[in-house]
Scaffold this motif. Structure first.
Motif, mmCIF file in Angstrom:
data_model
loop_
_atom_site.group_PDB
_atom_site.id
_atom_site.type_symbol
_atom_site.label_atom_id
_atom_site.label_comp_id
_atom_site.label_asym_id
_atom_site.label_seq_id
_atom_site.Cartn_x
_atom_site.Cartn_y
_atom_site.Cartn_z
ATOM 1 N N ALA A 1 0.834 -1.091 0.195
ATOM 2 C CA ALA A 1 0.132 0.063 -0.095
ATOM 3 C C ALA A 1 0.735 1.264 -0.108
ATOM 4 C CB ALA A 1 -0.860 -0.043 1.108
ATOM 5 N N ASP A 2 1.912 1.203 0.795
ATOM 6 C CA ASP A 2 2.900 2.215 0.770
ATOM 7 C C ASP A 2 3.490 2.625 -0.647
ATOM 8 O OD1 ASP A 2 4.292 4.671 2.133
ATOM 9 O OD2 ASP A 2 6.133 2.882 2.039
ATOM 10 N N THR B 1 1.433 6.875 -6.781
ATOM 11 C CA THR B 1 0.273 7.627 -7.115
ATOM 12 C C THR B 1 0.629 8.745 -7.050
ATOM 13 O OG1 THR B 1 -1.355 5.717 -6.469
ATOM 14 C CG2 THR B 1 -2.161 8.181 -6.727
ATOM 15 N N LYS B 2 1.262 9.268 -6.049
ATOM 16 C CA LYS B 2 1.918 10.715 -5.825
ATOM 17 C C LYS B 2 2.675 11.098 -6.955
ATOM 18 C CE LYS B 2 1.196 10.791 -0.684
ATOM 19 N NZ LYS B 2 1.720 10.672 0.577
ATOM 20 N N SER C 1 0.882 4.080 -3.019
ATOM 21 C CA SER C 1 0.743 5.454 -2.527
ATOM 22 C C SER C 1 1.775 6.509 -2.961
ATOM 23 C CB SER C 1 0.641 5.717 -1.142
ATOM 24 O OG SER C 1 0.502 7.006 -0.732
ATOM 25 N N LYS C 2 2.959 5.862 -3.060
ATOM 26 C CA LYS C 2 4.064 6.804 -3.382
ATOM 27 C C LYS C 2 4.166 6.896 -5.042
ATOM 28 C CE LYS C 2 7.486 5.830 -0.076
ATOM 29 N NZ LYS C 2 8.990 4.941 0.390
#
Length: 52
Positions: free
Chosen positions: A33-34, A40-41, A37-38
């Motif tokens: 998930a991390d 996606t950012k 998230s990275k």
């Protein structure tokens, strides 16, 4: 019957094995998930730069 209870209870070898397997799966999912998230950012920042 009492020895079977000790084997299947959470402090027994099967309970500890299941606990460790679930803990490992939880840590793996958090890491995944991390990473998502990275990515996606980073993608949104890259896309934002292209619009300017």
């Amino acid at each position: 019957m009492e020895s079977l209870w000790l084997v299947l209870f959470w402090t027994g070898p099967i309970g500890i094995g299941i606990f460790l397997a679930l803990l490992g799966t939880f840590v793996w999912l958090l890491a995944k998930a991390d990473e998502v998230s990275k990515r996606t950012k980073a993608f949104s920042r890259e896309k934002g730069l292209e619009k300017k």
